[in-house]
Design a protein around this motif. Structure first.
Motif, PDB file in Angstrom:
ATOM      1  N   ARG A  34       1.149  -0.911   0.204  1.00  0.00           N
ATOM      2  CA  ARG A  34       0.308  -0.108  -0.288  1.00  0.00           C
ATOM      3  C   ARG A  34       0.796   1.070  -0.156  1.00  0.00           C
ATOM      4  N   GLU A  35       1.886   1.494   0.838  1.00  0.00           N
ATOM      5  CA  GLU A  35       2.491   2.233   0.898  1.00  0.00           C
ATOM      6  C   GLU A  35       3.708   2.934  -0.007  1.00  0.00           C
ATOM      7  N   GLU A  36       4.380   1.672  -0.624  1.00  0.00           N
ATOM      8  CA  GLU A  36       5.609   1.619  -1.231  1.00  0.00           C
ATOM      9  C   GLU A  36       5.479   0.656  -2.393  1.00  0.00           C
ATOM     10  N   GLY A  37       4.078   0.643  -3.261  1.00  0.00           N
ATOM     11  CA  GLY A  37       3.410   0.153  -4.086  1.00  0.00           C
ATOM     12  C   GLY A  37       4.717  -1.262  -4.209  1.00  0.00           C
ATOM     13  N   ARG A  38       5.020  -1.768  -3.311  1.00  0.00           N
ATOM     14  CA  ARG A  38       5.731  -3.538  -3.735  1.00  0.00           C
ATOM     15  C   ARG A  38       4.364  -4.087  -4.204  1.00  0.00           C
ATOM     16  N   SER A  39       4.562  -5.176  -5.133  1.00  0.00           N
ATOM     17  CA  SER A  39       3.713  -5.666  -5.708  1.00  0.00           C
ATOM     18  C   SER A  39       3.720  -6.985  -4.496  1.00  0.00           C
ATOM     19  N   LEU A  40       2.006  -7.289  -4.542  1.00  0.00           N
ATOM     20  CA  LEU A  40       1.782  -8.306  -3.506  1.00  0.00           C
ATOM     21  C   LEU A  40       1.854  -9.781  -3.120  1.00  0.00           C
ATOM     22  N   GLY A  46      -5.324 -14.750   0.107  1.00  0.00           N
ATOM     23  CA  GLY A  46      -5.739 -15.599   1.087  1.00  0.00           C
ATOM     24  C   GLY A  46      -6.022 -15.332   2.567  1.00  0.00           C
ATOM     25  N   VAL A  47      -5.038 -14.612   2.930  1.00  0.00           N
ATOM     26  CA  VAL A  47      -5.269 -14.504   4.730  1.00  0.00           C
ATOM     27  C   VAL A  47      -6.303 -13.853   4.955  1.00  0.00           C
ATOM     28  N   VAL A  48      -6.023 -12.449   3.557  1.00  0.00           N
ATOM     29  CA  VAL A  48      -6.482 -11.326   3.732  1.00  0.00           C
ATOM     30  C   VAL A  48      -8.513 -10.947   3.151  1.00  0.00           C
ATOM     31  N   ALA A  49      -9.006 -12.003   2.228  1.00  0.00           N
ATOM     32  CA  ALA A  49      -9.740 -12.511   1.614  1.00  0.00           C
ATOM     33  C   ALA A  49     -10.578 -12.686   3.174  1.00  0.00           C
ATOM     34  N   VAL A 101      -8.550 -11.600  -5.565  1.00  0.00           N
ATOM     35  CA  VAL A 101      -7.436 -10.536  -6.148  1.00  0.00           C
ATOM     36  C   VAL A 101      -7.248 -10.757  -7.900  1.00  0.00           C
ATOM     37  N   ARG A 102      -8.358 -11.479  -8.390  1.00  0.00           N
ATOM     38  CA  ARG A 102      -9.194 -11.859 -10.151  1.00  0.00           C
ATOM     39  C   ARG A 102     -10.239 -11.991  -9.718  1.00  0.00           C
ATOM     40  N   GLY A 103     -11.315 -11.484 -11.163  1.00  0.00           N
ATOM     41  CA  GLY A 103     -12.375 -11.617 -11.401  1.00  0.00           C
ATOM     42  C   GLY A 103     -12.332 -11.706 -12.323  1.00  0.00           C
ATOM     43  N   GLU A 104     -13.543 -12.490 -13.650  1.00  0.00           N
ATOM     44  CA  GLU A 104     -13.743 -12.605 -14.586  1.00  0.00           C
ATOM     45  C   GLU A 104     -15.294 -11.914 -15.105  1.00  0.00           C
ATOM     46  N   ALA A 121     -14.653 -11.569 -25.341  1.00  0.00           N
ATOM     47  CA  ALA A 121     -15.066 -10.530 -24.978  1.00  0.00           C
ATOM     48  C   ALA A 121     -15.109 -10.584 -23.677  1.00  0.00           C
ATOM     49  N   ARG A 122     -14.125 -11.471 -22.715  1.00  0.00           N
ATOM     50  CA  ARG A 122     -14.133 -11.742 -21.435  1.00  0.00           C
ATOM     51  C   ARG A 122     -12.971 -10.383 -20.953  1.00  0.00           C
ATOM     52  N   GLY A 123     -13.774 -10.004 -19.603  1.00  0.00           N
ATOM     53  CA  GLY A 123     -12.496  -8.704 -19.144  1.00  0.00           C
ATOM     54  C   GLY A 123     -12.018  -8.947 -18.044  1.00  0.00           C
ATOM     55  N   TYR A 124     -11.003  -9.095 -17.248  1.00  0.00           N
ATOM     56  CA  TYR A 124     -10.342  -9.247 -15.703  1.00  0.00           C
ATOM     57  C   TYR A 124     -10.807  -7.808 -15.164  1.00  0.00           C
ATOM     58  N   THR A 125     -11.007  -8.786 -13.700  1.00  0.00           N
ATOM     59  CA  THR A 125     -10.830  -7.445 -12.410  1.00  0.00           C
ATOM     60  C   THR A 125      -9.766  -7.699 -11.625  1.00  0.00           C
TER      61      THR A 125
END
Ligand code: ADP
Ligand code: MG
Length: 696
Positions: A34-40, A46-49, A101-104, A121-125
């Protein structure tokens, strides 16, 4: 009244909750992202979810959604329940890291400007961990970016995040040069002041134009429209007060820092200003704010109009995008500051912004170009379509002395003189108010005022971040190569300001004389959306976006197409609504009235009371003339719409829309509005401006 501190953030999975509910390790990992823009780290998700789900269930939510911002400018969501089947026929409630993390999503119902071919026709979130999840109407909303299978951005969040990265990178280079080694992140902060109108819902329902298009297509000016200013300013009516109280509470629950509220210039017009936050959060919050404003209005039997120009001849609504640059250590880079060293740094950032706005006037105009906003910009309303910067007298004097290498004289005796190395103390809050400038310095931030009330703030901030990043990049390249930083910086600041003085204008932006002056200075004047949009895809702008890795050329093209198409569609719908209203409401009313006038004339004749029937003849003549104009106009308009539809090329279509449809609409409106002033009140089929504007 609920206690704000108790309800604030009640529906947000915010930092406090994360700290409470996540294992320390997880929390820290998320914090770094969140603060330093590092990838997750995927394991963290899983824990956060799971923690999010537990919290959401406690709050009574049963569904979750990836909340995203397609190019329509409004938000979209698709709800999924937490339910997962078990073998024994019962269900369990689940929300996995993968789902977080990901949705379709089926993307075919959102605009892509030709990016997404029909077979894909698919998009990803994708989850944006820098924006808090929240609960809205019993649904856990996960802020997400939205893209195609190939990774092309189809939304407004992805480019904003990319532009934040670009800005961060270049601003850090500059800060390092000034010896600020403790800063690890720089981001734009934004406070978006939101203007809106409130009208009574029952009256609103009687206006098909408002219902279908969000603005009135007919409506004679009230005898006293805007002049009622003083009467309305200051006093907030009880019904509006109740609305605002409710609105504030709803916004607070969502963690939105709703701060000030007041009446605006026009009757029935109001404004809400939040406390500023990081631009990404500000963008999410502004989308939510618009959403909540409409929902809360509904509960009060009101309708919240966010259109840029709901009423002709009455002030339109804008959105003021207050913009500054902040470090993770809490320093505002646009704060003039008191030490010479800080002042030099401030002047460099200031010079960078001035240069950016000058170099990319066209892009700044493009990102506020919409059919609705054309009624403000380029019309006789604030701000004008010409981009310029207002600095205020004090700062302007300082800039001029830098440019001319002359002494800086202030009215205040205790100010330092401006040498090259000895920069002055800047008096605080010395900026005057200038309501007409599209881009004004207001003490320690810039206020970009051209945004339409209805639009997402993402586009404008993507451009601001990108153009500033690009200018800072060139500056950093030059300064890093210099042997003597201080003198190189001084020279660069002076040169930059000198080259871009033309963009600074401290006078009245409404004046016709400014248009002439701006033309002499070589500034762009793009009065309509159709004039502005082609600049989007000029090579220099495509290069800029690619250089800063904010958009590919293809992504810019798609946005250009989407904007053109929307312009055409909006006006197409307005035109056809106008035809319906003219034929089905106005004409029948005017005919009924004519009939009664004719009957009255007949009665007079019967009584042998002739005298030429001057009044009746004159009245019937006017009615007949205007009804004919109105009626014939509707056919001309239908034909223009039909002709437009057959044009293939989108830009041609848009030009035709502007040049052939809008003028016919204006003629029809004129006839309709004359009829409104002539036809008896009890015959008129819909609420008038007076009634709408006084309805609350
Ligand atoms: P005004 O005098 O025009 O009302 P305010 O100081 O109240 O100005 O600010 C108007 C808006 O500007 C608010 O939304 C506020 O949060 C925002 N703002 C203030 N400081 C900053 C900043 N550093 N960055 C971005 N927005 C800011
Ligand atoms: Mg303002």
């Amino acid at each position: 009244m609920a206690n704000p501190s108790e309800i604030f953030g009640a529906n947000v999975f915010d930092d406090r909750l994360m700290q409470e509910r996540l294992p320390k390790e997880t929390y820290r990992a998320l914090q770094r992202t969140r603060e330093e823009g590092r990838s997750l780290d995927p394991a963290v998700a899983g824990v956060v979810a799971n923690a999010m789900k537990d919290w959401a269930l406690e709050k009574g939510a049963t569904h979750y959604t990836h909340w995203f911002q397609p190019m329509t400018g409004v938000t979209a969501e698709k709800h999924d329940s937490f339910i997962a089947p078990r073998k024994d026929g019962t269900v369990l409630l689940e929300f996995s890291g993968k789902e977080l993390v990901r949705g379709e999503t089926d993307a075919s119902s959102f605009p892509s400007g030709g990016i997404r071919s029909t077979f894909e026709a698919r998009g990803y979130t994708a989850w944006d961990p820098t924006s808090y999840a929240f609960i809205k109407e019993g649904v856990l909303c996960i802020p997400t970016a939205y893209c195609s299978y190939g990774g092309q951005a189809l939304d407004k969040k992805t480019p904003l995040l990319r532009s934040m990265q670009a800005l961060n990178k270049q601003a850090l280079r500059i800060l390092r040069l000034f010896g600020n080694d403790d800063v690890v992140r720089v981001y734009a902060t934004v406070g978006a002041e939101q203007e809106y109108f409130l009208v009574d819902k029952d009256m609103y329902k009687k206006r098909p134009d408002l219902v279908v298009t969000g603005r009135t297509l007919f409506g004679a000016k009230p005898p006293k429209g805007q002049e009622l200013d003083d009467h309305f300013f200051g006093v907030i009516k009880p019904r509006v007060q109740a609305y605002m109280k409710d609105l504030n509470e709803e916004l607070w629950k969502l963690g939105i820092l709703a701060k000030t509220e007041h009446n605006e210039a026009a009757p029935a017009q109001h404004e809400m200003a939040p406390i500023f936050s990081t631009v990404n959060i500000a963008a999410d919050h502004n989308q939510l704010t618009m959403d909540v404003m409409k929902r809360v209005a509904d509960r009060h039997n009101l309708v919240c109009l966010l259109h840029e120009k709901p009423f002709a001849g009455v002030n339109g609504s804008g959105k003021h995008n207050n913009y500054a640059l902040s470090t993770n250590t809490g320093l505002n880079l646009l704060e003039p500051g008191d030490t010479p060293q800080q002042n030099a740094q401030f002047l460099l950032f200031l010079a960078a912004i001035i240069a950016s706005v000058d170099d990319y006037q066209d892009l700044l105009r493009v990102v506020v170009a919409h059919a609705g906003n054309d009624h403000r910009l380029g019309a006789n309303e604030a701000p004008p379509a010409i981009m310029s910067i207002f600095l205020g007298d004090e700062l302007n004097a300082i800039i001029e002395s830098v440019v001319n290498s002359s002494k800086y004289e202030t009215h205040a005796p205790d100010q330092m003189r401006l040498g090259v190395h000895i920069l002055p103390k800047f008096p605080k809050d010395s900026t005057d108010r200038n309501r007409t400038s599209p881009f004004a310095f207001t003490g320690n931030k810039f206020e970009f005022r051209s945004l339409g009330s209805n639009q997402s703030i993402s586009g404008p901030n993507v451009v601001l971040n990108t153009i500033i990043a690009d200018t800072l990049m060139h500056m950093a390249d030059e300064l890093e190569a210099a042997s003597d930083f201080t003198s190189a910086a001084d020279a660069l600041i002076r040169r930059t300001l000198r080259e871009h003085m033309r963009i600074i204008f401290n006078g009245n932006g409404y004046d016709q004389s400014w248009r002439e002056e701006a033309a002499r200075r070589g500034l762009l004047n793009l009065p309509t959306t159709v004039d502005a949009l082609p600049y989007y895809i000029h090579q220099k702008n495509l290069d800029l976006f690619e250089r800063q890795k904010v958009f590919t050329a293809q992504e810019v093209h798609s946005r250009y197409e989407v904007k053109l198409e929307k312009y055409v569609k909006v006006i197409d719908i307005e035109a056809l609504s106008m035809v319906d209203m003219a034929r089905q409401l106005i004409l029948p009313a005017a005919l009924r009235y004519s009939k009664d006038v004719a009957k009255e004339a007949e009665a007079k004749l019967k009584l042998g009371f002739d005298a030429g029937l001057k009044l009746e003849r004159s009245l019937l003549g006017t009615l007949d003339e205007q009804m004919t104009k109105l009626y014939e106009g509707t056919f001309a308009l239908e034909k223009a719409v039909e002709d437009t539809r057959s044009i293939e090329d989108m830009l041609e279509k848009a030009k035709f829309t502007r040049d052939r449809i809008l003028p016919v609409m204006e003629e029809i409106r004129k006839a309709g509005d004359i009829l409104e002033t002539v036809v008896g009140k009890e015959y008129w089929p819909m609420p008038t401006y007076q009634e709408l504007l006084m309805s609350v």
